[in-house]
Design an enzyme around this catalytic site. Structure first.
Site, short mmCIF file in Angstrom:
data_model
loop_
_atom_site.label_atom_id
_atom_site.label_comp_id
_atom_site.label_asym_id
_atom_site.label_seq_id
_atom_site.Cartn_x
_atom_site.Cartn_y
_atom_site.Cartn_z
N GLY A 23 2.99 10.42 1.59
CA GLY A 23 2.59 9.16 2.20
C GLY A 23 3.03 9.11 3.64
O GLY A 23 3.36 8.05 4.17
N SER A 25 1.56 9.45 6.50
CA SER A 25 0.58 9.22 7.56
C SER A 25 0.72 7.87 8.24
O SER A 25 0.18 7.66 9.33
CB SER A 25 -0.83 9.36 7.00
OG SER A 25 -1.06 8.38 5.99
N ASP A 71 -2.61 14.99 -2.61
CA ASP A 71 -2.94 13.88 -3.51
C ASP A 71 -1.92 13.94 -4.63
O ASP A 71 -1.94 14.87 -5.45
CB ASP A 71 -4.36 14.05 -4.05
CG ASP A 71 -4.76 12.95 -5.04
OD1 ASP A 71 -3.89 12.15 -5.43
OD2 ASP A 71 -5.94 12.91 -5.42
N ASN A 98 7.42 9.09 -1.08
CA ASN A 98 7.06 7.80 -0.50
C ASN A 98 5.64 7.35 -0.86
O ASN A 98 5.35 6.16 -0.81
CB ASN A 98 7.20 7.88 1.03
CG ASN A 98 6.69 6.63 1.71
OD1 ASN A 98 7.27 5.55 1.58
ND2 ASN A 98 5.57 6.76 2.43
N SER A 151 11.60 -0.28 -4.99
CA SER A 151 11.26 -1.61 -4.46
C SER A 151 12.26 -2.63 -4.99
O SER A 151 12.91 -2.39 -6.02
CB SER A 151 9.84 -1.99 -4.90
OG SER A 151 9.57 -3.35 -4.65
N TYR A 165 2.42 -2.47 -10.83
CA TYR A 165 3.33 -2.04 -9.75
C TYR A 165 4.79 -2.23 -10.16
O TYR A 165 5.62 -1.32 -10.01
CB TYR A 165 3.01 -2.84 -8.49
CG TYR A 165 3.92 -2.55 -7.32
CD1 TYR A 165 3.70 -1.44 -6.51
CD2 TYR A 165 4.98 -3.40 -7.02
CE1 TYR A 165 4.53 -1.18 -5.42
CE2 TYR A 165 5.81 -3.15 -5.93
CZ TYR A 165 5.58 -2.05 -5.15
OH TYR A 165 6.41 -1.79 -4.06
N LYS A 169 7.77 0.63 -10.67
CA LYS A 169 8.98 0.65 -9.85
C LYS A 169 10.24 0.54 -10.72
O LYS A 169 11.29 1.11 -10.38
CB LYS A 169 8.94 -0.46 -8.81
CG LYS A 169 7.85 -0.27 -7.76
CD LYS A 169 7.97 1.06 -7.02
CE LYS A 169 6.92 1.22 -5.95
NZ LYS A 169 7.04 2.48 -5.18
#
Length: 282
Positions: A23, A25, A71, A98, A151, A165, A169
């Site tokens: 992640g 980018s 991916d 990440n 998180s 989600y 987490k």
């Protein structure tokens, strides 16, 4: 200072080490890549968007940045990332899990495919990345660091509409602790970072594109700052600095823990659900 103890500059210095950031980018990942690069690491920014990852890699000083497409829901893609990172840099010392996914669906409207997509990205992808990274680190025999991006929702649900989600987490904290226990004999430390609410590029894009079947995420975000004791949202650099701490010698005896970076949200009682949500609302 104890005899033989390293100075602060030496503890933070990551020169000669390689860090892979999935992640990588934008958002947290881009900020993490830049901070680790600033500390001297060679950094592999890995993401589905190779163009954006290349922009991040180009910002790493002294040509120490590389970009690889990955991916994290594709096992072969993960294996290719680890192999390519080792080919480019010769080693992997730090691996930051990440990459993540989220969306907003209330229980009655959540398709099974969407629940599975988020679980596959956030927990299965993190497991597969950690597995591949740990195999490389054990083969190299120099130990290493794996950092999982969890998180505040790992401890306390923050909002309706995030069942998939929040579940992922919570699971990521368990994965972190189990990995830390199992990998300690090889000198591999595993920790998690638990950011609070942050309006990153990905979150902003999500808010703009959120479907009408969810709650009003934009309105919810507008009021979040009022519930943060330190009075602001979590910034990508807040997370990047915490990552640098866990990746460096500053945390050499820290493993199996979860570092909360939330401005104090979890240190206070949470407010109830929005007034317009639940039985009898409206």
């Amino acid at each position: 200072m104890e005899t033989g103890a390293k100075g602060i500059a030496e503890l933070v210095d990551l020169s000669g080490r390689c860090a892979v950031v999935t992640g990588g980018s934008q958002g947290f990942g881009a900020a993490i890549a830049r901070r680790l690069g600033e500390a001297g690491a060679t950094v592999v920014a890995a993401a589905r968007s190779l163009d954006k990852a290349q922009n991040v890699a180009a910002s790493i000083p002294d040509g120490r940045g590389f970009a690889v497409r990955v991916d994290v829901t594709d096992h072969d893609s993960i294996l290719n990332l680890v192999a390519e990172a080792r080919e480019l840099t010769g080693r992997i010392d730090v691996f930051v899990n990440n990459a993540g996914a989220f969306s907003n669906y209330l229980l009655d409207e959540m398709p099974l495919e969407e629940f599975q997509r988020v679980i596959n990205t956030n927990i299965t992808g993190s497991f597969l990345c950690a597995q591949a990274a740990a195999r490389a680190m054990r083969a190299d025999g120099r130990g290493g660091v794996i950092i999982n991006m969890a998180s505040v929702d790992s401890f306390q649900p923050s909002s309706p509409g995030l069942i998939h989600y929040i579940t992922s987490k919570h699971a990521l904290i368990g994965l972190t602790r189990a990995l830390a226990m199992e990998l300690a004999p090889w000198g591999i430390r595993v920790n998690a970072i638990c950011p609070g609410a942050s309006l990153t590029e990905g979150v902003a894009d999500f808010i703009k594109a959120v479907a009408p079947h969810g709650i009003d995420v934009e309105a919810e975000f507008a009021g979040i700052v009022d519930h943060v004791p330190l009075g602001r949202l979590c910034s990508p650099d807040d997370v990047a600095i915490a990552t640098l701490f866990l990746a460096s010698g500053l945390s050499s005896f820290v493993t199996g823990t979860s570092l909360t970076v939330d401005g104090g949200i979890l240190a206070q009682p949470m407010e109830g659900y929005p007034e317009d949500y639940g039985p009898g609302a409206g």
